[in-house]
Design an enzyme around this catalytic site. Sequence first.
Site, mmCIF file in Angstrom:
data_model
loop_
_atom_site.group_PDB
_atom_site.id
_atom_site.type_symbol
_atom_site.label_atom_id
_atom_site.label_comp_id
_atom_site.label_asym_id
_atom_site.label_seq_id
_atom_site.Cartn_x
_atom_site.Cartn_y
_atom_site.Cartn_z
ATOM 1 N N GLU A 1 -10.991 -1.985 9.477
ATOM 2 C CA GLU A 1 -10.044 -3.078 9.222
ATOM 3 C C GLU A 1 -9.674 -3.737 10.541
ATOM 4 O OE1 GLU A 1 -6.437 -2.110 7.206
ATOM 5 O OE2 GLU A 1 -7.422 -1.075 5.544
ATOM 6 N N LYS B 1 1.905 -7.170 -2.374
ATOM 7 C CA LYS B 1 1.980 -6.092 -1.393
ATOM 8 C C LYS B 1 3.419 -5.932 -0.906
ATOM 9 C CE LYS B 1 -1.104 -4.758 1.363
ATOM 10 N NZ LYS B 1 -2.044 -4.555 2.494
#
Length: 390
Positions: free
Chosen positions: A279, A336
């Site tokens: 990531e 999120k």
Amino acid sequence: MMLRFLFLLLLLLVPFSFPTSNVLVVHGSFTGTYGINYGRIADNIPSPESVVTLLKAAHIKNIRIYDADQTVLTAFRNSGIEIIVGLGNEHLVDMATSADRAVEWIKDNVETHLANDGGSGTLIAGIAVGNEVLGGGGGDDSLSEALVPAVRNVHNALVRLGLADRIQVSSPHSEAVFAITYPPSAGAFKETVLPFMRPLLQFFAQVGTPFYINAYPFLAYKSDPEHIDLNYALFLKNDGIHDAKTGLHYDNMFDAMVDASYAALEKVGFGRMEVIVSETGWASKGDADEAGADLKNARTYNRNLRKRLLKKKGTPYRPKRVVRAYVFALFNENLKPGPTSERNFGLFRADGSVSYDVGFTGLVPSSSGGYSLFASLNLLLISVLLGLVV
């Protein structure tokens, strides 16, 4: 000749569903150098079928998802896009304590999507067992203790099912596993992490799995904007840093983070292990106390990161080891939790338009200067009809 060209062009205007090879033998789990994380903690993003179209238009051949969603895996059937599926932290203890449960999970979530007897299938290239399990603190080591047995059981299950030569088992880590990362040559794991990290690395070395690290210059800059040069974090012109031990110069933080990982691995006897960035990204929006989180910086980071990866070069410490990375993330994810930045890492908006221009095309026109996939194809078609393309 013209009619043939028009026919091929029109094929691009319908959903992509071209067949791929029936032989799903995976040597590693990454094609090229650029991949992307396809998170789905949102209620307004495009369908998986549209995502396939989007990724193909962008020539992105590698993705990671954080589960093994059956709808997603079905949509990616015959796409030619390699996928690493996720086995969430909530499953670790179960997988660690039951080899049969690992076999069952793979049969239900993975094997059913692969090619069998000459048929077509989904290119599931890897299973990420857990996510950022080590180094988080909190005093509860139950997940850390479960990680290696879970990884081992998942790999052994793949062996039992005859899938180990197709599917790689991995486990990505956060920067929290390190005690120090500056300068890069000083990179070292936390002592509290080593009892779990050493056996994990030993197992991964045996089966040929790289070390996956989530590396975010954005998070480093956000935590200390007074002492970190923003240009250094964004791949822009800057004085850089000099590593006195190695004599190496670093002109960007991304490379420094990767080399700090190599240094840490070397110190515990795994200097030959490859590092892959699982990531990395930059938020295009954030709260008032989130330094650097804006659209301009996000565009700059992701554009320059893409350019850097497409050069297919190594780092100062590992110049012959080509860097490979998965960008976070494909979409802004409106559900999120956490600070505003968490919901604004996407290269694409929920409607499929580009969040900002880094060279990709969106599913619909964007007000930020990007182009729509179908608008671009229509312009090309008009040019052909006008005789501008021969």
